[in-house]
Design a protein around this motif. Structure first.
Motif, PDB file in Angstrom:
ATOM      1  N   LEU A  72       0.836  -1.185   0.000  1.00  0.00           N
ATOM      2  CA  LEU A  72       0.000   0.000   0.000  1.00  0.00           C
ATOM      3  C   LEU A  72       0.877   1.244   0.000  1.00  0.00           C
ATOM      4  O   LEU A  72       1.723   1.416   0.866  1.00  0.00           O
ATOM      5  N   ALA A  73       0.651   2.071  -0.983  1.00  0.00           N
ATOM      6  CA  ALA A  73       1.403   3.314  -1.071  1.00  0.00           C
ATOM      7  C   ALA A  73       0.427   4.471  -0.864  1.00  0.00           C
ATOM      8  O   ALA A  73      -0.662   4.477  -1.416  1.00  0.00           O
ATOM      9  N   LEU A  74       0.814   5.408  -0.025  1.00  0.00           N
ATOM     10  CA  LEU A  74      -0.027   6.567   0.194  1.00  0.00           C
ATOM     11  C   LEU A  74       0.076   7.510  -0.993  1.00  0.00           C
ATOM     12  O   LEU A  74       1.169   7.777  -1.488  1.00  0.00           O
ATOM     13  N   THR A  75      -1.056   7.983  -1.420  1.00  0.00           N
ATOM     14  CA  THR A  75      -1.085   8.937  -2.516  1.00  0.00           C
ATOM     15  C   THR A  75      -1.236  10.348  -1.957  1.00  0.00           C
ATOM     16  O   THR A  75      -1.458  10.539  -0.758  1.00  0.00           O
ATOM     17  N   LYS A  76      -1.156  11.319  -2.837  1.00  0.00           N
ATOM     18  CA  LYS A  76      -1.346  12.703  -2.421  1.00  0.00           C
ATOM     19  C   LYS A  76      -2.758  12.886  -1.868  1.00  0.00           C
ATOM     20  O   LYS A  76      -2.960  13.596  -0.881  1.00  0.00           O
ATOM     21  N   THR A  77      -3.725  12.221  -2.487  1.00  0.00           N
ATOM     22  CA  THR A  77      -5.106  12.306  -2.007  1.00  0.00           C
ATOM     23  C   THR A  77      -5.231  11.756  -0.598  1.00  0.00           C
ATOM     24  O   THR A  77      -5.917  12.339   0.249  1.00  0.00           O
ATOM     25  N   ASP A  78      -4.570  10.627  -0.318  1.00  0.00           N
ATOM     26  CA  ASP A  78      -4.590  10.061   1.033  1.00  0.00           C
ATOM     27  C   ASP A  78      -4.029  11.047   2.050  1.00  0.00           C
ATOM     28  O   ASP A  78      -4.591  11.236   3.131  1.00  0.00           O
ATOM     29  N   ALA A  79      -2.926  11.666   1.702  1.00  0.00           N
ATOM     30  CA  ALA A  79      -2.295  12.624   2.609  1.00  0.00           C
ATOM     31  C   ALA A  79      -3.192  13.835   2.838  1.00  0.00           C
ATOM     32  O   ALA A  79      -3.338  14.305   3.979  1.00  0.00           O
ATOM     33  N   LEU A  80      -3.834  14.323   1.783  1.00  0.00           N
ATOM     34  CA  LEU A  80      -4.724  15.479   1.932  1.00  0.00           C
ATOM     35  C   LEU A  80      -5.966  15.125   2.747  1.00  0.00           C
ATOM     36  O   LEU A  80      -6.445  15.936   3.542  1.00  0.00           O
ATOM     37  N   LEU A  81      -6.490  13.916   2.579  1.00  0.00           N
ATOM     38  CA  LEU A  81      -7.637  13.487   3.377  1.00  0.00           C
ATOM     39  C   LEU A  81      -7.257  13.355   4.853  1.00  0.00           C
ATOM     40  O   LEU A  81      -8.038  13.721   5.739  1.00  0.00           O
ATOM     41  N   ALA A  82      -6.069  12.843   5.119  1.00  0.00           N
ATOM     42  CA  ALA A  82      -5.602  12.742   6.504  1.00  0.00           C
ATOM     43  C   ALA A  82      -5.421  14.135   7.104  1.00  0.00           C
ATOM     44  O   ALA A  82      -5.786  14.371   8.267  1.00  0.00           O
ATOM     45  N   LEU A  83      -4.890  15.060   6.314  1.00  0.00           N
ATOM     46  CA  LEU A  83      -4.730  16.437   6.788  1.00  0.00           C
ATOM     47  C   LEU A  83      -6.094  17.067   7.076  1.00  0.00           C
ATOM     48  O   LEU A  83      -6.272  17.747   8.095  1.00  0.00           O
TER      49      LEU A  83
END
Length: 133
Positions: free
Chosen positions: A23-34
């Motif tokens: 599993l690789a985190l995408t930019k979308t994943d990081a923005l959703l976490a933020l």
């Protein structure tokens, strides 16, 4: 050859599992976490800010800053101002979706503890699902 009742002494073959994709985190994943972090911290920050600001004054400040920020972002992304035929709908949705919600949120937060408000807000998806059916 084995006799009946005798155990097989050979080692079992190694188990083979299908390869699990990494599993690789995408930019979308990081923005959703933020976004989740900002939303979670929002209640604590607002409750603390009530020591300095009145609830409605704080909300007016938040609306002003958010409006300017959204206008700058929309301009930077090349969005145009919607035609006047859409303005009544935009105003109605803005009043219901933002103003009424924020008035209830700020007034409710001013009257309870941050933990109670967070717990109540965490139930929003449940209320939305129930009211949708």
């Amino acid at each position: 050859m084995r006799r009946p009742g005798e155990l097989d002494k050979r080692p079992a073959p190694p188990l083979s599992f299908p390869a699990v994709p990494r599993l690789a985190l995408t930019k979308t994943d990081a923005l959703l976490a933020l976004m989740a972090l900002i939303w979670g911290v929002n209640i604590i920050v607002l409750k603390s800010a009530f020591a300095v600001f009145q609830p409605m004054a704080l909300n007016a400040l938040r609306f002003s800053v958010a409006s300017v920020a959204l206008l700058l972002i929309a301009h930077a992304m090349g969005h145009k101002i919607p035609s006047k035929e859409y303005w009544p709908r935009i105003v109605i949705l803005g009043v219901l979706g933002n103003t009424v919600y924020q008035l209830g949120f700020i007034e409710g937060l001013a009257r309870t503890r941050a933990g109670n408000a967070a717990l109540f807000m965490a139930t929003n998806p449940v209320f939305t699902a129930v009211l949708a059916h």
